[in-house]
Scaffold this motif. Structure first.
Motif, mmCIF file in Angstrom:
data_model
loop_
_atom_site.group_PDB
_atom_site.id
_atom_site.type_symbol
_atom_site.label_atom_id
_atom_site.label_comp_id
_atom_site.label_asym_id
_atom_site.label_seq_id
_atom_site.Cartn_x
_atom_site.Cartn_y
_atom_site.Cartn_z
ATOM 1 N N GLY A 76 1.196 -3.756 -10.427
ATOM 2 C CA GLY A 76 -0.011 -3.377 -9.697
ATOM 3 C C GLY A 76 -0.152 -1.868 -9.601
ATOM 4 N N SER A 77 0.951 -1.192 -9.256
ATOM 5 C CA SER A 77 0.885 0.267 -9.107
ATOM 6 C C SER A 77 0.565 0.935 -10.435
ATOM 7 C CB SER A 77 2.212 0.810 -8.583
ATOM 8 O OG SER A 77 2.588 0.117 -7.430
ATOM 9 N N ALA A 124 -2.177 -1.624 -6.221
ATOM 10 C CA ALA A 124 -3.045 -0.927 -7.180
ATOM 11 C C ALA A 124 -3.989 0.028 -6.475
ATOM 12 C CB ALA A 124 -3.840 -1.939 -8.001
ATOM 13 N N ASN A 125 -4.584 -0.415 -5.366
ATOM 14 C CA ASN A 125 -5.632 0.449 -4.830
ATOM 15 C C ASN A 125 -5.094 1.629 -4.031
ATOM 16 O OD1 ASN A 125 -5.342 -0.439 -2.188
ATOM 17 N ND2 ASN A 125 -6.975 -1.948 -2.358
ATOM 18 N N ASN A 126 -3.804 1.664 -3.803
ATOM 19 C CA ASN A 126 -3.289 2.916 -3.258
ATOM 20 C C ASN A 126 -2.700 3.814 -4.344
ATOM 21 O OD1 ASN A 126 -4.038 2.761 -0.619
ATOM 22 N ND2 ASN A 126 -2.020 3.343 0.119
ATOM 23 N N ALA A 127 -2.215 3.174 -5.423
ATOM 24 C CA ALA A 127 -1.703 3.974 -6.534
ATOM 25 C C ALA A 127 -2.839 4.683 -7.247
ATOM 26 C CB ALA A 127 -0.940 3.081 -7.515
ATOM 27 N N SER A 175 0.823 -1.207 0.000
ATOM 28 C CA SER A 175 0.000 0.000 0.000
ATOM 29 C C SER A 175 0.853 1.250 0.000
ATOM 30 C CB SER A 175 -0.886 0.054 1.249
ATOM 31 O OG SER A 175 -1.863 -0.913 1.179
ATOM 32 N N SER A 176 1.830 1.294 0.920
ATOM 33 C CA SER A 176 2.584 2.545 1.016
ATOM 34 C C SER A 176 3.442 2.746 -0.221
ATOM 35 C CB SER A 176 3.410 2.587 2.297
ATOM 36 O OG SER A 176 4.268 1.490 2.338
ATOM 37 N N LEU A 177 4.085 1.677 -0.695
ATOM 38 C CA LEU A 177 4.898 1.837 -1.902
ATOM 39 C C LEU A 177 4.007 2.161 -3.101
ATOM 40 C CD1 LEU A 177 7.540 -0.987 -1.419
ATOM 41 C CD2 LEU A 177 7.772 1.459 -1.002
ATOM 42 N N GLY A 178 2.876 1.484 -3.184
ATOM 43 C CA GLY A 178 1.934 1.753 -4.279
ATOM 44 C C GLY A 178 1.475 3.202 -4.255
ATOM 45 N N GLY A 179 1.164 3.686 -3.046
ATOM 46 C CA GLY A 179 0.734 5.069 -2.916
ATOM 47 C C GLY A 179 1.805 6.033 -3.396
ATOM 48 N N VAL A 232 1.709 8.580 -6.659
ATOM 49 C CA VAL A 232 1.979 10.017 -6.600
ATOM 50 C C VAL A 232 3.115 10.391 -7.546
ATOM 51 C CG1 VAL A 232 2.854 11.847 -5.106
ATOM 52 C CG2 VAL A 232 1.032 10.359 -4.290
ATOM 53 N N ALA A 233 4.139 9.523 -7.609
ATOM 54 C CA ALA A 233 5.257 9.782 -8.526
ATOM 55 C C ALA A 233 4.760 9.824 -9.975
ATOM 56 C CB ALA A 233 6.325 8.714 -8.364
#
Lengths: 163, 502, 319
Positions: free
Chosen positions: B257-258, B307-310, B115-119, B123-124
């Motif tokens: 996923g991201s 995926a769902n945080n990206a 989640s945190s990496l995806g988020g 943002v990136a």
């Protein structure tokens, strides 16, 4: 459980779905030209799939063939695995939330939650009265603190108390 | 841009910024974890509390909520087979089997890290495409949306877990339900039987809460015992760090996923549910042993959770480019802009750069903070699976249904949740996959609407789908996806027949 | 204590004295203000602004509680209002002519717009016909000379936006093909920029930032006085009868609302709109109020309904 009864149970869900799709299809045709296009398409596809499922759930040679085509296996994976549990128990499990909602409709969430949680823990869970009280207090308090205190939100008050 | 980012950071490191970000994260985690509640509800209930605030402060709060809610939701998906919010539905596939095997800690660790990496990746990606955001948004019109909807529906075929035929039937069932209510293209209502509540259609949150949370609770009532049933005697909450490491060992899954999350997240009205589902399907597809999915493969947690945080980064693309909300949360975010006297639209990024960046930075930080909190408490959360279901069930049922009511203050939503709870339980018992129904329910409206729109744009010709290269490309991918399992099934059945013949 | 008792006694006496006429003492409790839109939109914030100031100008200073009842193009909220007791404790926002459309096109709905008791008008927003900045269409004449139907992006059939486009088409006399199904006016403008359609007809305010950013060019405005430099008004283009074509944002109450309550509410809304706080808000958000009292609102509704009847094309779904 007798073999015939299990066979009938196997057929019941696909038959119900087939009835649903045919009903839906008929209903779809009542709408205007453009409004019915997609629903009719989906209705047909679903009816065909459900018909296939009925065949697949029957323990016949045709059924084996359909299963082989769609599941890549002749093992009947769709066989009702839940029938091991008595149906009465499922019905009771469904009745609990139904009764809860019915009471909430009349009295609102906050008065009904502690009663429901307590009765469930004590009657369904056969736990001690003390555990029932603890669970009821915890759940009610959480609801109250989260919605009413922290967010100032009024949860559903029921037909009786909402004036 | 850099200046705005730094000033946004500076704001965040004031006492006030830290405080509100923290409140946002805690609320997000809580609202994410409790089925029936979600980011939209949290933000809607928080709006009145922000009237007196500076917009930047308000967005710090909302960023905190948005960045943490998806991870909160993954916790209940893993522990209770109940997605906290719709985008966590795909996490149940493998997260819950892991919990049953006593590996809940590892699953939560993986979800937190992904989640945190995806988020952050989301943002990136957002910051990278901001200069060309307008062009990107303009590339996607109704024909492309239709093709994307088809892609999502096609992915259903990949995720039926051995119940191919019934998976498709569930999908068709979901589509049928999606037609209920107001018809955005033609006006008027359909399939309502005159019931006014249904004019607005079947809402996704009550339906999903019913299909998963209530259905699972009915199932647990019938079964009794504890959730982690397979480990029974000495359930070990396996080490959280195993999950963290698993993410770093599977970077391609995380990146895929991201990427998918950010891309699908940009599609208005579809968002996280479909994004995480497609990410999951793509991971199964790319895997060398797809059979291991649905049985506790940790990749099946990493893909949807990244995926769902990206997706939040993606959802901001149309929001910033044109003031078109990419998700329900973004719609409320735009509303808050208006409330504070700022005007959403194509100039938003130029005129309100500072405000926008405070949201972006808060979003990124929130994803990380939420995961750190999650990692710290994962061990204790996992103990829920050891709780007697007879104490768990009434608590979850009560709070979930209160949450369903809180979204629109409509009692009809609660009734829908109950009805879908019963339907979901029956689907579970008779092996009709529930998630395909959910995906179809989410996509049905977009599919129908963009189909008719495309035809109107194309002067009545269906060729419009094939003369635009993005839509053509997406449709070809869809065909490939649908054919793959058919091919695999064919090969399997050959093999099965071969074995039998011998 | 004694004071409390005295107060209670007085209140009881008043209540007894007014038995049979429930209006005296109104309002005694919070008023519910239905908003048929999701939280956050322009309409929502306008309504909430009024709701927040309104208590100042009501007798007894009761709260006005906004309640979002979005969905099904406003039908849910309107049905709910229509069924509510006409006691002045439930009022709702209406968009005219959109709110009248379902029943005028023969859809079965649970309310009758002609029986709604009108409290007043909050604001009105005339429409603008805009095209992509890259388009060759520069004037109304260009549209008529197009040689093919003008593709107009719109929300669904039966909405204010769709209706306005149909009326404009009939009066000006050009062929149009609608592309419907967009979610909200912002999306139809995006559709025009993207090239899905040639033009969009939407509130001038919604267009503002898209015109400023150079993505959209205004062709003609339905305002009395053009707020866009260089864009002609519809009267200047030769169709003065279309001046004012747009959306009227009204407040209504259930049928049978006593006239005294209607007056109390109507006056309060009028004062709330002139409250310095509201004025400042309108200036900041560029969402001007345009109050009309009850009778004039009724007249505006009648005019809008007559307009619809005069342009039967607007009521017909295109095939």
């Amino acid at each position: 459980m007798s073999a015939t009864r299990s066979k009938a149970l196997n057929l019941l869900p696909p038959m119900a779905m087939l009835a649903f799709s045919i009903g839906f299809l008929g209903w779809a045709y009542t709408y205007g030209e453009r409004a019915q296009q997609m629903p009719v398409l989906v209705g047909w596809i679903m009816s065909v799939l459900c018909a296939l499922d009925v065949v697949a759930s029957s323990r016949t040679r045709a059924g084996n063939l359909v299963r082989a085509l769609f599941a890549g296996t002749r093992v009947d994976r769709g066989a009702v695995k839940g029938t091991g549990k008595p149906i009465a128990r499922s019905v009771v499990s469904i009745l609990w939330p139904t009764a809860f909602i019915s009471l909430v409709a009349v009295f609102g969430f906050l008065p009904v939650i502690p009663v429901y949680v307590f009765l469930f823990v004590v009657l369904q869970g056969r736990k001690s009265v003390r555990q029932g009280l603890a669970a009821a207090t915890f759940t009610t308090a959480l609801t109250f603190v989260l919605f009413k205190l922290a967010l100032g939100y009024e949860v559903y008050q029921g037909l009786l108390f909402s004036g | 841009m850099l200046e705005s980012a730094t000033s946004a950071l500076a704001l965040l490191f004031t006492m006030e910024g830290v405080l509100f970000l923290g409140i946002g994260v805690v609320v997000g985690l809580l609202f994410g974890a409790i089925p029936g509640l979600g980011g939209t509800t949290a933000i809607a209930l928080l709006i009145p509390l922000t009237y007196g605030m500076q917009p930047e402060t308000a967005f710090t709060l909302f960023g905190g909520v948005m960045g943490s809610v998806a991870f909160g939701g993954s916790i209940s998906a893993i522990l209770l087979n109940t997605p906290g919010i719709p985008p966590n539905a795909a996490t149940c596939f493998d997260g819950f089997p892991m919990a049953q095997q006593g590996k809940a800690g590892a699953a939560i660790g993986a979800a937190a890290t992904a989640s945190s990496l995806g988020g952050l990746i989301g943002v990136a990606i957002l910051i990278a495409v901001i200069p060309i955001a307008k062009e990107i948004v303009l590339l996607f019109g109704p024909p492309e949306f239709f093709a994307l909807a088809m892609l999502g529906l096609g992915a259903i075929a990949l995720s039926t877990g051995g119940h191919f035929l019934r998976g498709l039937i569930s999908g068709a069932f979901g589509l049928a339900l999606a037609f209920i209510g107001f018809d955005a293209v033609n006006g008027g209502t359909r399939f309502t039987g005159g019931i006014e509540y249904l004019f607005d259609g079947i809402q996704i949150v009550p339906a999903l809460t019913g299909l998963f949370a209530i259905a699972e609770m009915i199932n647990l009532t019938t079964k009794g015992g504890i959730v982690a049933s397979e480990g029974r005697a000495d359930v070990k909450i396996s080490r959280v760090s195993d999950g963290v490491k698993a993410v770093f060992r599977n970077l391609p899954t995380l990146l895929r996923g991201s990427g998918i999350g950010a891309f699908i997240g940009a599609v208005p009205g579809v968002g996280g549910t479909v994004a995480s589902f497609i990410a999951y399907a793509a991971t199964v597809q790319a895997s060398k042993n797809p059979e291991s999915f649905g049985k506790g493969n940790i990749l099946g947690v990493i893909a949807p959770e990244s995926a769902n945080n990206a997706k939040d980064g993606g959802a901001l693309i149309p929001t910033l480019a044109f003031g078109i909300p990419g998700s329900a949360e973004m719609a409320i975010f735009l509303g808050v802009l208006v409330l504070h006297g700022l005007e959403p639209g194509p100039l938003m990024l130029l005129e309100h750069e500072g405000t926008v960046f405070s949201l972006i930075v808060a979003l990124a930080l929130a994803a990380v903070i939420a995961s750190l909190i999650g990692l710290a408490v994962a061990r204790y959360l996992a103990l829920v699976t050891l709780l007697d279901v007879h104490i768990l069930v009434p608590a979850v049922v009560s709070i979930a249904l209160v949450g369903v009511f809180a979204l629109h203050s409509r009692f009809g939503d609660v009734v829908v949740a109950l009805v879908f709870g019963v339907i979901g339980y029956l689907m579970m018992r008779f092996d009709y996959p529930r998630i395909t129904a959910v995906i179809a329910l989410v996509l049905g409206e977009l599919a129908e609407r963009s189909y008719h729109q495309s035809i109107m744009i194309g002067d009545g010709h269906i060729t419009i789908f094939f003369t635009r290269w993005i839509s053509l490309g997406l449709l070809l991918v869809t065909v490939l996806i649908v054919l793959t399992p058919a091919l695999r099934l064919y090969l399997n059945s050959r093999r099965a027949t071969g074995v039998r013949a011998r | 204590m004694v004071r409390k008792l005295l107060l209670a006694a007085t209140a009881a006496a008043v209540a007894l004295g007014s038995a049979g006429q429930a209006t005296a003492g109104y309002p005694e409790k919070d008023i519910t203000f239905l908003i048929p839109f999701s939280p956050g939109g322009g309409m929502d914030s306008t309504a909430r602004q009024i709701a927040s100031v309104l208590p100042k100008y009501l007798p007894n200073k009761v709260n006005v509680v906004p309640k979002n009842e979005a969905g099904a193009g406003g039908r849910l909220a309107m049905g709910q209002l229509y069924r509510a007791k006409p006691d002045g404790y439930t009022i709702s926002v209406f968009n005219i002519p959109g709110a009248a459309m379902p029943q005028m096109t023969g859809e079965k709905v649970s309310y009758d717009i002609t029986k709604v008791v009108w409290i007043g008008r909050m604001s009105t927003s005339p429409y603008l016909l805009g095209v992509s900045a890259k388009s060759d269409i520069k004037t109304v004449e260009d549209i008529k000379k197009l040689g093919r139907p003008l593709k107009i992006a719109s929300v669904g059939f039966g909405t204010t936006v769709y209706t306005a486009a149909s009326i404009a088409k009939s009066v000006i006399g050009f062929k149009a093909a609608m592309v419907t199904g967009y979610k909200g006016t912002r999306n139809i403008i995006l559709g025009v920029i993207r090239g899905d359609a040639d033009a969009a007809i939407a509130p001038t305010q919604t267009f503002a930032s898209f015109v400023r950013s150079g993505d959209i060019r205004g062709v003609v405005t339905f305002e009395e006085k053009s707020s866009y430099p260089g864009v002609q008004t519809i009267a200047e283009a030769g169709y003065p009868q279309l001046t004012g074509l747009g959306v009227e944002r009204l407040i209504g109450a259930p049928p049978g609302l006593p006239a005294e309550i209607q007056k109390i509410l109507s006056d309060a809304v009028g004062k709330a709109i002139q409250d310095p706080e509201s004025v400042a808000w309108a200036k900041k958000t560029k969402r001007p109020f345009a109050y009309l009292p009850a009778e004039k609102t009724q007249a505006a509704v009648d005019r809008a309904l007559k307009n619809l009847a005069d342009y039967p094309d607007a009521l017909k779904e295109q095939k």
